[in-house]
Design a protein around this motif. Structure first.
Motif, PDB file in Angstrom:
ATOM      1  N   HIS A 265       3.751  18.581  46.883  1.00 48.67           N
ATOM      2  CA  HIS A 265       3.552  18.788  48.311  1.00 48.67           C
ATOM      3  C   HIS A 265       4.147  17.665  49.151  1.00 48.67           C
ATOM      4  O   HIS A 265       4.899  17.936  50.083  1.00 48.67           O
ATOM      5  CB  HIS A 265       2.107  19.091  48.700  1.00 48.67           C
TER       6      HIS A 265
ATOM      7  N   HIS B  49      -3.944  23.352  47.639  1.00 50.27           N
ATOM      8  CA  HIS B  49      -3.727  24.646  48.316  1.00 50.27           C
ATOM      9  C   HIS B  49      -2.707  25.510  47.569  1.00 50.27           C
ATOM     10  O   HIS B  49      -2.546  26.669  47.907  1.00 50.27           O
ATOM     11  CB  HIS B  49      -3.345  24.462  49.792  1.00 50.27           C
ATOM     12  N   HIS B  50      -2.048  24.932  46.572  1.00 53.18           N
ATOM     13  CA  HIS B  50      -1.104  25.735  45.802  1.00 53.18           C
ATOM     14  C   HIS B  50      -1.777  26.579  44.732  1.00 53.18           C
ATOM     15  O   HIS B  50      -1.131  27.411  44.112  1.00 53.18           O
ATOM     16  CB  HIS B  50      -0.025  24.844  45.177  1.00 53.18           C
TER      17      HIS B  50
HETATM   18 CU   LIG Z   1       1.807  22.299  49.565  1.00 55.02          CU
END
Ligand SMILES: [Cu+2]
Ligand code: HEM
Length: 648
Positions: free
Chosen positions: A278, A327-328
């Motif tokens: 990220h 969040h992945h």
């Molecule tokens: Cu991300």
């Protein structure tokens, strides 16, 4: 390993690639020999430690990789154009989306961004080079040979096939038995080390080498964005290094870090990957934010609105970027509490990003706007990136993500962020700084044609994917049946992708056209710009600044022009100390390539020899006495006379 497993066989496309690789290599060798350019290539480019040339090599490599990643993209889009298509089989499709994602992010976006940093940062802060010019060359060659290694997998041994995120257990030896994912771990490792060194180099450069008077809060916004980006690199890349090392142990030496059995933990990989992954997307987007800030202020003829809040929001983004990785994988079962936390941090990123969007809009407000090609990319970026951002907030809601997860909606979202965010950013930067690099501008008419084809093609290619995703079309599926009804929108998307590709062809044609036809001698400042790099002649002499500039405000060059104050002190030139060129970084790159390639095939003897070679190279460097060379004051005076006499 048998020879018929060594070379990838059985596919017409692979044979075509083999033949074209051989032909292109032959053409290069013959061309260089015929025009007697080997010496020039070695002396002026392969051994250079000049940040401007290193930057140009990064950008050229990135453009070549854009071509490779683009061909992958067109193949995928061709396959998906109609239902039940059989151009690619499932395995082949897996390989292509994997190499497309990897190459676009690690070998196109990263080097493009790093190339821009290299060309611009020392000039923008009034320095003569980066802090460690030799290390900079090492960084470049590590990236370059890492990229070569990954590309080699296409014809030797087979490409990685477990997605660019290489989730375990899919990427483990058990489920991915070819050497493809060995290439993944080694190629990324080698280029990643290069990136980490870039991080160190640019942090030191920006903190220690600014011209007198350039306080932190007087730095141009691109410099700020690069400083923050490199801090992110410094914290994120070691995580990738560790993850890749463990992956290599698992696949090559039989350890069990990420396996499902013997106490291994597959989710550990997903976590490590995204703790790096990220922040990585911010590594490629923040510098683009910097480029847009400089471009928008230059072509609106206004100071950047909200300078301080721009800096603060980038710092906030950089901190938050490390707090959102889960969040992945909301759907992988870490529980409501954890998902809730990551949901909130993810949505929080929209706040500083929104601040930046409004600052750009306020900079435009009442500005004297000129719609040059860099400015067009900036203006295209704002609305498209906002769509990417808003759909990102939709994906951030953990509960809703159960619906969106792994659908084409996600694919549409991240292309809506990455293409305007990164690709438009570097394209704006390339058109903007092109005269600084080469001494002439790109043809504006062709540039605008390319821009419109790209922006229209882009939206036609990716807008339909939002709807396909919401209708349930999953990502990473090589085909779909006609009964799903996905056919028409996919056809539209494919047409858009080809329009986009034509845009890139026009963009590249523009290099040749402008090389032949663009007017030279436009002076050092063709855009009437604001920051220090424009106070140097174009192209810039090796030593950048004959005298170091005296910075008294933000946008120092603009200030000097408007208030008619000198940027440089009167008085004679002094001699300048320069670092000498070196072939060592290139040779180190070659050795790392051999090391990586041997490990891919578990050839341990050559690997050990290459490993010893690396240590020898480090020792050679440590014991070397190289004091560089000096450019005499007389020589500088002559160069400046020649460059400024007839141009400025
Ligand atoms: Cu991300
Ligand atoms: C130039 C036009 C482009 C087109 C037409 C395109 C198209 C595609 C397609 C069709 C997929 C696979 C969808 C699936 O079946 O899952 C994909 C995946 C992906 N693309 Fe692109 N793309 C383009 C540019 C880019 C750029 C510039 C980047 C990054 C800077 C990028 C990054 C990715 C990534 C990371 C994936 C996911 C790969 C994976 O699933 O492992 N793409 N793209």
């Amino acid at each position: 390993m048998k020879w018929d497993e060594f070379f990838v066989t059985g596919e017409p496309m692979i044979y075509a690639a083999d033949v074209s690789i051989i032909l292109v290599s032959l053409a290069i060798v013959i061309g260089l020999t015929y025009f007697k350019k080997w010496g020039y290539l070695w002396r002026e480019w392969l051994t250079t430690v000049d940040h401007k040339r290193i930057g140009i090599m990064y950008i050229i490599s990135a453009l070549i990789m854009l071509f490779r990643g683009g061909v992958d993209a067109l193949l995928m889009r061709t396959q998906l154009a109609v239902p039940d298509n059989k151009i690619l089989d499932a395995q082949h499709y897996n390989e292509i989306f994997t190499t497309h994602g990897l190459i676009m992010i690690l070998f196109m976006a990263m080097p493009f961004v790093i190339g821009m940093m290299n060309v611009v940062i020392p000039l923008q802060i009034g320095a003569r080079d980066v802090a460690f010019p030799r290390l900079n060359a090492v960084s470049f060659w590590m990236f370059f040979f890492g990229a070569m290694l990954l590309n080699l997998s296409f014809v030797i041994g087979g490409s990685p096939d477990a997605g660019w995120s290489a989730y375990f257990p899919l990427a483990s030896l058990e489920f991915s038995p070819t050497v493809g994912n060995n290439y993944y771990s080694l190629a990324l490792q080698i280029s990643g080390i290069g990136t980490l060194m870039t991080g160190v180099n640019f942090i030191v450069t920006i903190l220690k080498m600014r011209a007198p008077g350039m306080k932190l809060m007087r730095m141009p916004m691109f410099t700020w964005s690069v400083l923050i980006t490199n801090v992110i690199i410094l914290f994120a890349f070691p995580v990738l290094t560790v993850a890749l090392a463990l992956m290599m142990f698992d696949r090559i030496f039989g350890s069990q870090f990420f396996t499902m059995a013997n106490g291994g933990m597959d989710m550990l990989w997903a976590n490590l990957f995204w703790v790096w992954g990220h922040p990585e997307v911010y590594i490629v987007i923040l510098p683009a934010f910097g480029i847009f800030s400089d471009v928008i202020s230059t072509f609106s003829k206004k100071n950047l609105y909200g300078y301080k809040s721009m800096v603060v929001s980038m710092v906030a983004i950089s901190v938050l970027s490390f707090l959102v990785w889960a969040h992945h994988f909301y759907t992988m079962g870490q529980g409501a509490m954890v998902n809730g936390f990551f949901s909130i941090t993810t949505m929080a990123i929209a706040v500083p990003t929104g601040v930046k969007i409004f600052n750009w809009l306020f900079t435009l407000q009442k500005g004297k706007i000129s719609f040059t090609s860099p400015m067009l990319y900036a203006m295209g970026f704002i609305p498209i990136f906002t769509i990417g951002g808003v759909t990102g907030v939709m994906l951030a809601m953990a509960s809703a993500d159960y619906q969106y997860h792994n659908t084409m909606f996600l694919v549409a979202h991240f292309h809506y962020v990455l293409i305007p965010g990164t690709v438009f950013g570097v394209l704006a930067g390339m058109h903007y700084w092109f005269p600084k690099m080469f001494g002439f501008r790109l043809n504006e008419r062709l540039a605008k044609w390319a821009f419109w084809l790209i922006i229209i093609g882009f939206n036609v290619a990716f807008m339909p994917l939002f709807f396909l995703g919401l209708n349930g079309m999953t990502r990473r599926m090589y085909t779909y049946s006609a009964s799903t009804g996905f056919g028409p929108l996919n056809m539209i998307a494919t047409i858009g992708a080809f329009v986009l590709a034509i845009g890139f062809v026009v963009l590249c044609y523009n290099f040749f056209h402008s090389f032949r036809h663009s007017p030279r001698n436009e002076g050092g400042d063709p855009w009437d710009a604001r920051t220090l790099e424009w106070s140097t002649p174009s192209p810039v002499p090796v030593y950048n600044f004959a005298k170091l500039p005296n910075v008294k405000s933000q946008d120092a060059f603009w200030h000097a022009k408007k208030h008619n104050v000198p940027l440089y002190e009167e008085g004679p030139y002094e001699e300048i100390h320069m670092p000498s060129n070196s072939g060592q970084p290139f040779i180190l790159g070659v050795i790392m390539f051999i090391l990586g390639f041997s490990l891919v095939f578990s050839w341990f003897i050559p690997a050990i020899i290459a490993g010893v070679g690396v240590i020898i190279m480090l020792a050679v460097r440590s014991f070397e006495r190289d004091h560089g060379y000096h450019i005499s004051a007389k020589e500088i005076a002559a160069t400046e006379q020649k460059l400024r006499g007839d141009t400025v």
